[in-house]
Design an enzyme around this catalytic site. Structure first.
Site, PDB file in Angstrom:
ATOM      1  N   HIS A  56      -3.416   4.371   4.477  1.00  0.00           N
ATOM      2  CA  HIS A  56      -3.509   3.155   4.946  1.00  0.00           C
ATOM      3  C   HIS A  56      -2.023   2.643   4.886  1.00  0.00           C
ATOM      4  O   HIS A  56      -1.321   2.281   6.096  1.00  0.00           O
ATOM      5  CB  HIS A  56      -4.288   2.107   4.314  1.00  0.00           C
ATOM      6  CG  HIS A  56      -4.075   0.618   4.566  1.00  0.00           C
ATOM      7  ND1 HIS A  56      -4.969   0.289   5.588  1.00  0.00           N
ATOM      8  CD2 HIS A  56      -3.382  -0.297   4.118  1.00  0.00           C
ATOM      9  CE1 HIS A  56      -4.697  -1.194   5.802  1.00  0.00           C
ATOM     10  NE2 HIS A  56      -3.639  -1.325   4.952  1.00  0.00           N
ATOM     11  N   GLU A  57      -1.191   2.729   3.746  1.00  0.00           N
ATOM     12  CA  GLU A  57       0.008   2.217   3.770  1.00  0.00           C
ATOM     13  C   GLU A  57       1.266   3.217   4.457  1.00  0.00           C
ATOM     14  O   GLU A  57       1.899   2.556   5.144  1.00  0.00           O
ATOM     15  CB  GLU A  57       0.435   2.080   2.325  1.00  0.00           C
ATOM     16  CG  GLU A  57      -0.135   1.270   1.480  1.00  0.00           C
ATOM     17  CD  GLU A  57      -0.212  -0.160   2.039  1.00  0.00           C
ATOM     18  OE1 GLU A  57       0.701  -0.676   2.499  1.00  0.00           O
ATOM     19  OE2 GLU A  57      -1.191  -0.792   1.740  1.00  0.00           O
ATOM     20  N   HIS A  71       0.670   1.890   8.072  1.00  0.00           N
ATOM     21  CA  HIS A  71       1.888   1.024   8.362  1.00  0.00           C
ATOM     22  C   HIS A  71       3.205   1.702   8.742  1.00  0.00           C
ATOM     23  O   HIS A  71       3.833   1.088   9.895  1.00  0.00           O
ATOM     24  CB  HIS A  71       2.139  -0.215   7.174  1.00  0.00           C
ATOM     25  CG  HIS A  71       0.973  -0.809   7.044  1.00  0.00           C
ATOM     26  ND1 HIS A  71       0.228  -1.432   8.058  1.00  0.00           N
ATOM     27  CD2 HIS A  71       0.185  -1.162   5.960  1.00  0.00           C
ATOM     28  CE1 HIS A  71      -0.950  -2.143   7.465  1.00  0.00           C
ATOM     29  NE2 HIS A  71      -0.849  -1.970   6.276  1.00  0.00           N
TER      30      HIS A  71
END
Length: 191
Positions: A125-126, A129
């Site tokens: 997820h990170e 980004h």
């Protein structure tokens, strides 16, 4: 500054010089590739030396993105190499600070891990980004970028088709138009 699409030998020379100018390796497509196919893969290096107990989760998150998209490839930085992405562990909530597309810092926060969130999902997820994806909350477990809103039972670390397509779009023209992949200001995304 305007960037124009280059063709022929001039484009090849420009592509070959990118690694020297940006510290990133670029693999050009073969001559005769079908129109519309990606011309290059943007190599992004990451330094997970500060990720402590989450190192294997970070490596797995990077591998998941490598399996999922063709426009960008995440590789561990070699000794002495300046990395595009720095990955750290801390006691806070997971977050990412993007300085431009493909560059920034990720924190794998122990607070979310202590609450029961999956470390590989957090890592993927990170890194999403850094690859240009925003949070999409609330959202289902099938959406990687739904983050914590999917709940602690969600362990899906894979981007869905729309998320993959967005990353491909973000990096699809990276070799042809470097100015389209750079942001103007750092953005902190707290999940």
């Amino acid at each position: 500054m305007h960037v124009r699409t280059l063709t022929g030998p001039l484009a090849a020379a420009a592509l070959l010089s990118l690694p020297l100018l940006s510290g990133e390796a670029v693999a050009a497509g073969a001559p005769g590739d079908a129109a519309g196919s990606p011309a290059a893969v943007r190599i992004l290096t990451y330094d997970a030396g500060g990720s402590a107990e989450f190192r294997s989760a970070v490596d797995r998150g990077a591998a998941i993105w490598n399996e999922s998209v063709e426009g960008a490839e995440l590789r561990p930085a070699t000794a002495g190499q300046r990395a595009n992405i720095r990955v750290l562990a801390d006691d806070g909530w997971p977050r990412a600070l993007t300085t431009s597309l493909g560059n920034g810092t990720v924190w794998i926060g122990r607070q979310a891990v202590d609450q029961g969130y999956n470390t590989v999902r957090i890592s993927s997820h990170e890194l999403g980004h850094i690859l240009g994806l925003p949070d999409r909350k609330p959202g289902p477990c099938s959406s990687l970028m739904s983050g914590s809103s999917a709940g602690t039972a969600c362990t899906n670390p894979y981007p869905n088709a729309a998320e993959k397509a967005e990353v491909e779009n973000n990096f699809g023209g990276a070799a042809e138009a470097p100015s389209t992949v750079a942001g103007s200001a750092p953005v902190l995304i707290e999940d």
